[in-house]
Design a protein around this motif. Structure first.
Motif, short mmCIF file in Angstrom:
data_model
loop_
_atom_site.label_atom_id
_atom_site.label_comp_id
_atom_site.label_asym_id
_atom_site.label_seq_id
_atom_site.Cartn_x
_atom_site.Cartn_y
_atom_site.Cartn_z
N ILE A 181 33.70 37.76 50.68
CA ILE A 181 33.93 38.88 49.78
C ILE A 181 34.04 38.42 48.32
N TRP A 202 35.90 41.97 39.33
CA TRP A 202 34.82 42.94 39.29
C TRP A 202 33.54 42.42 38.61
N GLY A 261 32.94 47.77 42.82
CA GLY A 261 33.27 47.61 44.23
C GLY A 261 33.53 46.16 44.62
N ALA A 262 33.38 45.26 43.67
CA ALA A 262 33.55 43.83 43.99
C ALA A 262 35.03 43.48 44.07
N TRP A 263 35.26 42.22 44.46
CA TRP A 263 36.65 41.76 44.55
C TRP A 263 37.24 41.67 43.15
N PHE A 264 38.54 41.45 43.06
CA PHE A 264 39.26 41.49 41.78
C PHE A 264 38.57 40.59 40.74
N GLY A 275 49.58 40.26 43.48
CA GLY A 275 48.83 41.17 44.35
C GLY A 275 48.71 42.55 43.73
N THR A 299 43.81 31.73 43.08
CA THR A 299 43.89 32.00 44.51
C THR A 299 43.16 30.87 45.25
N ARG A 322 46.66 42.17 39.91
CA ARG A 322 45.23 41.86 39.90
C ARG A 322 44.37 43.08 40.25
N ALA A 323 45.02 44.09 40.83
CA ALA A 323 44.27 45.31 41.18
C ALA A 323 44.11 46.24 39.98
#
Lengths: 313, 534
Positions: free
Chosen positions: B448, B461, B456-459, B415, B434, B418-419
């Motif tokens: 999402i 990008w 701005g997309a999910w991990f 968690g 995931t 991945r950010a």
């Protein structure tokens, strides 16, 4: 004696301070992000960052540590990042199950392990001795969770004598309380029984070879007073030491046992907090465990003076 | 020998009786029949469905908080708290009229100002809410029962946004609670749903309890997922948290709990053998397995590398590793949308179909910019779904001739990691595993993971304008045919650029004691109309 107790009690303060610093530093450098866990899988990176900021997790180490220390000095362990409940409340909710489990396990272990250890020493070299030591090796070797599952399978599912899981507060009655603890206590106690039985046997063997035991036998004293009055008392210092050390074993074992039997105790609280990176809870629980361990060691040291009058502080 | 005999025949029993400690059963048989004991998928560690998007929190929240609209089993939003709505002819003004007599658990009436405050908080955290907020002219309470939402541009998916079951849902809270910063959690759990949260019984990590709300006014229509009448046939629901599946299985068999949300596949044969237990599919919308590649850094910033991986990927391998050989539980998925739902399509899915061509994948990889650099594959070992997928991926990449840097860790670390947008060698990552609930993959509004807006997309990008063009087309679609056409194009564009790698579609089971009736299949364990006999 009083000076000694006071000195030891004061000595716990730097110990706890070192533990606090160590735990805080370790958690700070450990990977993981509670904000990401809170935000969940549907959250965007920006949401995660906003949550991190709102929790103050983006602040420098020293700021966070000084904040935490200041609160700690005021007996405030902070609030859980996840539940927003005070850590002290969460610990208070979980103390009774864990304490109950430890007390029942401890009593069960002592009641079983000391007599069989004495018996093994008395019957050294016989099949009784070998059987007891074989059991002890088994107790050491089989993991707690395996014993737990086997006990639950036979005594709960097959025989339907006892519940599989859960905890009932003692306020709801002695039997409801005890029936939830019997299987976990046996599972957790196996390794402890094995440990105490082996140490008891070794200590007794040493004492039984002493001259005063031979003298007692020559005087025609019966076997039981020789074993339990004269020998066991003098063999008790290492036994008590092991029981004290074993408290740490119990704390570690409680994490697994409480998970297997779904007991809402401190062990599960610790595990959940670690997996979620709930830092205030981890810090609070580790501090509590350290404090208990320090106190148990102090109690054991004081107990020595009662068991062996030659020991003076 | 039963327990009573055992007690009589043991010395321990005598001692216990002597102490007078044998307590009477805590609850009578009748009371037991009115208490439903439920084992949820995870611990209810907090209770703010806007602050967190965890499914377990959403599942508990539908008991306590109501919504203006609710999805039925056809994924159509139906009125729930709303009595009527009106959309102006220019599509810019929505007017909602609340049902009369709605009350919060503290006895206060549900007013329009509560709705506006709740929607304002929800808008900050929800992707559709953010879209509405961006178009918002004003959101006002006209009178106690009327809410007006005026927009600058029409938003045809308004009812879908207000009724969707993906997180965060648009729950209605009292104004004083809804005014809490959306990035801070609430500390008062008052809703207007069919059950009240018993805060005093909440021990996070152990249990949570809900009691029937006597003043709840249920709709007259038949219940259908989140729509229709939410009639509670039990007085109390207890959530019993059991992290260990073997313990939950034993507790269900022993009658210590009534309903288990997600038994693991390995234990299902055992549960099926028990004549007191029913087992069935939990959520027909299932889940989509996935791994995401980091579009920002080599090697996966090259679409040829991503496509080479997709060409070599065998979804059957993933599904068998994940849920076993029970083929009723899984299927291959040459697309991104949930099978069996209106927008499902396989357009552009040829790359995932048929016999896998490893040689062709290797050729494509050779044509790419990949030069043998390590691929940092981050795999959470404490989540069975991610671990199984990670093991298969590691083998896949090796077969493909890639240099795998397999990072075995836990979900908490994934968690965090991945950010990170830094390169894999500097703390970042190349790929992680995931899964997505099928309910979250039914259309782009709630999906999402399919979005490809770059930063701005999910991990991972992904930045694929063609995907976003089709998302916009779907939002603007006037009917289902137009929606379907847009989704076909979207699916193809997403697969062409490999927004992420789908590893298959899989279902899960739920299990319950046979004295419990009324359990339905759905994305949430819906407790209404569920009854229990002693």
């Amino acid at each position: 004696m009083l000076t000694y107790v006071a000195r030891r009690t004061l000595a716990t303060i730097p110990v706890m301070a070192v533990v606090a610093l160590f735990v805080f530093s370790l958690l700070f450098i450990a990977p993981g992000d509670p904000a990401a866990v809170i935000a969940g899988d549907q959250a965007t990176p920006a949401d995660v960052e906003r949550i991190r900021q709102s929790l103050g997790l983006d602040r420098p180490f020293l700021v966070q540590f000084s904040d935490w220390t200041w609160r700690l000095l005021h007996f405030d362990l902070g609030r859980s990042i996840f539940t927003n409940l005070p850590v002290t409340t969460m610990i208070a909710q979980r103390v009774e199950p864990t304490l109950s489990l430890m007390v029942v396990t401890l009593l069960l272990s002592i009641v079983v392990a000391v007599p069989i250890g004495v018996l093994a020493a008395w019957k050294v070299g016989t099949w009784i001795d070998r059987a007891i030591m074989g059991f002890a090796i088994l107790g050491f070797s089989v993991p707690v969770f395996v014993v737990g599952y086997l006990l639950a399978f036979f005594f709960a599912l097959q025989l339907e004598w006892l519940p599989v899981q859960g905890y009932t507060p003692i306020a709801r009655g002695l039997w409801p309380w005890l029936e939830n603890l019997i299987l976990p206590a046996i599972a957790l106690g196996c390794v402890y029984i094995a440990l105490i039985a082996r140490i008891t046997r070794a200590a007794m063997l040493d004492v039984l070879q002493q001259d005063y035991i031979r003298t007692a036998r020559a005087k025609g004293l019966a076997q039981r007073p020789i074993l339990f009055v004269h020998a066991l008392k003098n063999a008790s210092v290492p036994i008590v030491t092991v029981i004290g050390i074993g408290i740490a074993l119990l704390i570690g074992g409680a994490v697994v046992t409480e998970s297997v039997f779904a007991i809402p105790g401190l062990g599960r609280l610790t595990l959940d907090a670690i997996l979620r990176r709930d830092y205030p809870v981890i810090q609070g629980v580790v501090l509590l465990f350290s404090f208990v361990y320090v106190l148990v060691n102090l109690a054991i040291d004081l107990l020595y003076t009662l068991l062996d009058p030659r020991i003076r502080y | 020998m039963d327990r009573r005999t055992f007690l009589k025949t043991t010395a321990g029993a005598g001692a216990i009786v002597a102490t007078g400690g044998l307590a009477t059963p805590a609850i009578s048989q009748n009371a037991a029949a009115k208490t439903l004991r439920f084992v949820p998928q995870a611990n209810l560690a907090n209770f703010d469905p806007i602050w967190t998007t965890q499914y377990v929190v959403r599942n508990a929240s539908v008991l306590v908080w109501d919504t203006l609209y609710g999805f039925d089993e056809d994924l159509t939003p139906q009125r729930q708290m709303v009595e009527s709505e009106e959309n102006s002819s220019d599509g810019l003004t929505w007017t909602f009229r609340l049902r009369p007599g709605l009350k919060f658990h503290d006895g206060a009436p549900v007013l329009a100002k509560d709705v506006t405050a709740s929607l304002a908080r929800w808008c900050v955290r929800d992707s559709m809410g953010q879209m509405i907020k961006a178009l918002q002219q004003e959101l006002t309470a006209v009178d106690d029962r009327t809410v007006k939402w005026v927009l600058k541009k029409p938003f045809p998916k308004m009812l879908l946004a207000l009724g969707k079951n993906s997180t965060p849902m648009a729950f209605i809270m009292p104004e004083r609670i809804a005014k809490t910063d959306p990035f801070k959690q609430i500390d008062e759990y008052i809703g207007s749903g069919p059950m009240k949260f018993v805060r005093g019984d909440w021990v996070p990590g152990a249990k949570a309890a809900f009691e029937k709300f006597a003043d709840y006014i249920s709709r007259q229509e038949k219940a259908s997922w989140l729509a229709g009448g939410k009639n509670m046939l039990v007085d109390r629901i207890e959530w019993v948290i059991m992290p260990d599946p073997a313990t939950a299985s034993a507790a269900l068999q022993n009658g210590e709990v009534d309903w288990w949300e997600n038994p693991i596949t390995d234990l299902v044969p055992l549960l099926r053998k028990n004549r007191n237990i029913s087992v069935d599919i939990a959520d027909p919308l299932g889940n989509i397995g996935a791994f995401r590649m980091n579009h920002l850094h080599p090697p996966f910033n090259d679409v040829k590398v991503r496509r080479a991986v997709l060409m070599a990927l065998d979804q059957e391998e993933y599904m068998r590793a994940l849920v076993g050989d029970d083929t009723a539980l899984w299927k291959t998925l040459p697309g991104y949308f949930t099978p069996g739902t209106p927008l499902y399509t396989e357009e552009g899915g040829e790359i995932l179909k048929g016999k896998r061509d490893l040689a062709a994948a290797k050729r494509l990889l050779a044509e790419s910019s990949y030069k043998g650099e390590p691929v940092t594959c981050v795999v959470a070992q404490d989540q069975p779904i991610t671990k199984a997928q990670g093991d298969v991926t590691a083998e896949l990449l090796k077969r493909l001739g890639m240099n795998v840097d397999f990072v075995a860790t836990d979900w908490g670390t994934v968690g965090q990691r991945r950010a990170l947008k830094s390169p894999p060698g500097q703390g970042g990552w190349g790929m992680f595993h995931t899964w997505h609930a099928g309910a979250d993959c039914v259309n782009p509004a709630v999906y999402i993971a399919i979005r490809a807006t770059g930063d701005g997309a999910w991990f991972g990008w992904p930045n694929v304008p063609a995907v976003e063009t089709e998302v916009d087309a779907w939002f603007a679609a006037k009917n289902l045919d137009e929606e379907k056409a847009a989704i076909k194009r979207l699916n193809k564009a997403a697969l062409d650029s490999v927004v992420y790698a789908p590893t298959g579609f899989f279902l899960g089971y739920q299990a319950w004691r046979k004295n419990v009736n009324g359990i339905v299949k759905g994305p949430i364990p819906f407790p209404w109309d569920v009854s229990k006999t002693a």
